[in-house]
Design a protein around this motif. Structure first.
Motif, mmCIF file in Angstrom:
data_model
loop_
_atom_site.group_PDB
_atom_site.id
_atom_site.type_symbol
_atom_site.label_atom_id
_atom_site.label_comp_id
_atom_site.label_asym_id
_atom_site.label_seq_id
_atom_site.Cartn_x
_atom_site.Cartn_y
_atom_site.Cartn_z
ATOM 1 N N SER A 75 0.826 -1.206 0.000
ATOM 2 C CA SER A 75 0.000 0.000 0.000
ATOM 3 C C SER A 75 0.860 1.255 0.000
ATOM 4 C CB SER A 75 -0.921 0.025 1.226
ATOM 5 O OG SER A 75 -1.798 -1.067 1.198
ATOM 6 N N MET A 76 1.915 1.253 0.797
ATOM 7 C CA MET A 76 2.799 2.415 0.865
ATOM 8 C C MET A 76 3.483 2.665 -0.475
ATOM 9 S SD MET A 76 4.413 1.861 4.652
ATOM 10 C CE MET A 76 5.263 3.428 4.741
ATOM 11 N N LEU A 77 3.917 1.610 -1.136
ATOM 12 C CA LEU A 77 4.594 1.755 -2.429
ATOM 13 C C LEU A 77 3.632 2.185 -3.537
ATOM 14 C CD1 LEU A 77 6.965 -1.285 -2.107
ATOM 15 C CD2 LEU A 77 7.707 1.078 -2.494
ATOM 16 N N TYR A 78 2.410 1.629 -3.560
ATOM 17 C CA TYR A 78 1.425 2.067 -4.558
ATOM 18 C C TYR A 78 1.069 3.538 -4.354
ATOM 19 C CZ TYR A 78 0.430 -2.566 -6.526
ATOM 20 O OH TYR A 78 0.516 -3.777 -7.177
ATOM 21 N N GLY A 79 0.865 3.944 -3.115
ATOM 22 C CA GLY A 79 0.549 5.343 -2.832
ATOM 23 C C GLY A 79 1.674 6.281 -3.223
ATOM 24 N N ALA A 80 2.896 5.917 -2.876
ATOM 25 C CA ALA A 80 4.054 6.756 -3.204
ATOM 26 C C ALA A 80 4.279 6.823 -4.719
ATOM 27 C CB ALA A 80 5.299 6.224 -2.505
ATOM 28 N N SER A 81 4.081 5.704 -5.408
ATOM 29 C CA SER A 81 4.244 5.692 -6.871
ATOM 30 C C SER A 81 3.276 6.673 -7.516
ATOM 31 C CB SER A 81 4.001 4.285 -7.426
ATOM 32 O OG SER A 81 4.978 3.398 -6.960
ATOM 33 N N ALA A 82 2.033 6.700 -7.049
ATOM 34 C CA ALA A 82 1.033 7.623 -7.593
ATOM 35 C C ALA A 82 1.418 9.076 -7.310
ATOM 36 C CB ALA A 82 -0.337 7.304 -7.006
ATOM 37 N N ARG A 83 1.914 9.348 -6.112
ATOM 38 C CA ARG A 83 2.307 10.729 -5.776
ATOM 39 C C ARG A 83 3.482 11.197 -6.637
ATOM 40 N NH1 ARG A 83 1.317 8.504 -0.774
ATOM 41 N NH2 ARG A 83 3.524 8.311 -0.244
ATOM 42 N N GLU A 87 3.473 14.251 -9.490
ATOM 43 C CA GLU A 87 4.439 15.352 -9.467
ATOM 44 C C GLU A 87 5.240 15.433 -10.761
ATOM 45 O OE1 GLU A 87 4.678 17.837 -7.273
ATOM 46 O OE2 GLU A 87 2.928 16.914 -6.320
ATOM 47 N N MET A 88 5.382 14.305 -11.456
ATOM 48 C CA MET A 88 6.098 14.300 -12.736
ATOM 49 C C MET A 88 5.203 14.741 -13.893
ATOM 50 S SD MET A 88 8.421 10.841 -12.395
ATOM 51 C CE MET A 88 9.263 11.071 -13.974
ATOM 52 N N GLY A 89 3.906 14.958 -13.622
ATOM 53 C CA GLY A 89 2.997 15.471 -14.647
ATOM 54 C C GLY A 89 2.106 14.432 -15.303
ATOM 55 N N TYR A 90 2.109 13.217 -14.815
ATOM 56 C CA TYR A 90 1.224 12.193 -15.383
ATOM 57 C C TYR A 90 -0.215 12.443 -14.949
ATOM 58 C CZ TYR A 90 5.349 9.561 -16.761
ATOM 59 O OH TYR A 90 6.534 9.181 -17.348
ATOM 60 N N ASP A 91 -1.176 12.054 -15.823
ATOM 61 C CA ASP A 91 -2.604 12.198 -15.538
ATOM 62 C C ASP A 91 -3.177 10.991 -14.808
ATOM 63 O OD1 ASP A 91 -2.748 14.664 -16.763
ATOM 64 O OD2 ASP A 91 -3.468 13.861 -18.672
ATOM 65 N N SER A 109 -5.041 2.134 -1.320
ATOM 66 C CA SER A 109 -4.318 3.293 -1.850
ATOM 67 C C SER A 109 -5.168 4.144 -2.784
ATOM 68 C CB SER A 109 -3.072 2.819 -2.608
ATOM 69 O OG SER A 109 -2.246 2.067 -1.767
ATOM 70 N N GLY A 110 -6.460 3.807 -2.896
ATOM 71 C CA GLY A 110 -7.369 4.624 -3.700
ATOM 72 C C GLY A 110 -7.413 4.302 -5.181
ATOM 73 N N TRP A 111 -6.915 3.136 -5.576
ATOM 74 C CA TRP A 111 -6.963 2.727 -6.968
ATOM 75 C C TRP A 111 -8.307 2.065 -7.258
ATOM 76 C CZ3 TRP A 111 -2.176 1.830 -10.151
ATOM 77 C CH2 TRP A 111 -1.059 2.452 -9.602
ATOM 78 N N ILE A 112 -8.711 2.038 -8.536
ATOM 79 C CA ILE A 112 -9.980 1.452 -8.961
ATOM 80 C C ILE A 112 -9.710 0.345 -9.979
ATOM 81 C CG2 ILE A 112 -12.148 1.911 -10.178
ATOM 82 C CD1 ILE A 112 -11.871 4.828 -9.096
ATOM 83 N N LYS A 137 -5.340 -11.208 -16.099
ATOM 84 C CA LYS A 137 -4.891 -10.103 -15.262
ATOM 85 C C LYS A 137 -6.043 -9.132 -15.055
ATOM 86 C CE LYS A 137 -0.990 -11.902 -16.804
ATOM 87 N NZ LYS A 137 -1.072 -13.095 -17.616
ATOM 88 N N LYS A 138 -5.949 -8.324 -14.005
ATOM 89 C CA LYS A 138 -6.892 -7.228 -13.771
ATOM 90 C C LYS A 138 -6.102 -5.930 -13.829
ATOM 91 C CE LYS A 138 -8.134 -9.088 -9.841
ATOM 92 N NZ LYS A 138 -8.718 -9.342 -8.526
ATOM 93 N N ARG A 139 -6.666 -4.948 -14.537
ATOM 94 C CA ARG A 139 -6.005 -3.641 -14.605
ATOM 95 C C ARG A 139 -6.623 -2.711 -13.566
ATOM 96 N NH1 ARG A 139 -6.071 -1.813 -20.074
ATOM 97 N NH2 ARG A 139 -8.118 -0.925 -19.732
ATOM 98 N N TRP A 140 -5.735 -2.039 -12.830
ATOM 99 C CA TRP A 140 -6.126 -1.068 -11.825
ATOM 100 C C TRP A 140 -5.621 0.300 -12.253
ATOM 101 C CZ3 TRP A 140 -8.487 -2.039 -6.942
ATOM 102 C CH2 TRP A 140 -8.821 -3.382 -6.735
ATOM 103 N N VAL A 141 -6.368 1.343 -11.933
ATOM 104 C CA VAL A 141 -6.013 2.695 -12.341
ATOM 105 C C VAL A 141 -6.268 3.676 -11.198
ATOM 106 C CG1 VAL A 141 -8.303 3.203 -13.304
ATOM 107 C CG2 VAL A 141 -6.302 4.428 -14.171
ATOM 108 N N LYS A 142 -5.479 4.722 -11.202
ATOM 109 C CA LYS A 142 -5.715 5.828 -10.286
ATOM 110 C C LYS A 142 -5.541 7.117 -11.077
ATOM 111 C CE LYS A 142 -4.742 7.803 -5.833
ATOM 112 N NZ LYS A 142 -4.166 7.578 -4.526
ATOM 113 N N LYS A 143 -6.589 7.925 -11.092
ATOM 114 C CA LYS A 143 -6.510 9.232 -11.751
ATOM 115 C C LYS A 143 -5.720 10.163 -10.856
ATOM 116 C CE LYS A 143 -10.301 8.653 -14.770
ATOM 117 N NZ LYS A 143 -9.762 7.675 -15.645
ATOM 118 N N LEU A 144 -4.822 10.917 -11.486
ATOM 119 C CA LEU A 144 -3.948 11.809 -10.723
ATOM 120 C C LEU A 144 -4.392 13.235 -10.959
ATOM 121 C CD1 LEU A 144 -0.627 10.024 -11.691
ATOM 122 C CD2 LEU A 144 -2.001 9.661 -9.645
#
Length: 144
Positions: A75-83, A87-91, A109-112, A137-144
């Protein structure tokens, strides 16, 4: 525990030692490590989406996430990866897990979950001789 940047070489070394069903990655945009004191307990390797259709320049993919079993590390790594990706400008940021995996860390971590993705085996000549699970596989996404 604390998140710190690490090199791809360091992350791949950890993946080679601990990942259940995947090996090292060839490239990345960034890699982060989770440290408990001086001990590396998990890594996330993030880069371009493997799917050409999703590689729009604004989507980042967690290509590998691996821990030694440390509590809440995923959870910590997924959350940090999204942050970091934000910050790098990804959507948005995406990742894939096996259909048999619950996705609890991603939910935390708030992914869907976008649902089942692809077939039971990724196609392509690069997969010949690669021992990966033949499972949807299942695809998970988080809007930034």
């Amino acid at each position: 525990m604390k998140i710190k940047p690490i090199t791809l070489k360091e992350a791949n070394r950890f993946v080679a030692q601990y990942h259940r069903h995947h090996g090292e990655t060839v490239g990345h945009k960034f890699s982060i490590g989770l440290f408990d004191g001086n001990a590396l307990v998990g890594v996330a390797i993030c880069g371009r989406p493997v799917s050409r259709i999703l590689d729009d320049g604004l989507t980042c993919e967690v290509n590998r996430l691996c821990t030694n079993g440390a509590h809440n590390a995923c959870s910590m790594l997924y959350g940090a990866s999204a942050r970091v990706a934000r910050e790098m400008g990804y959507d948005r940021i995406i990742t894939y897990i096996l259909e048999s995996e619950s996705g609890t860390s991603l939910k935390a971590s708030g992914w869907i979950c976008e649902g089942k993705s692809g077939g039971p085996h990724w196609t392509g000549c690069r997969n010949s001789g690669v021992d990966i699970p033949r499972e949807y596989k299942k695809r998970w996404v988080k809007k930034l």
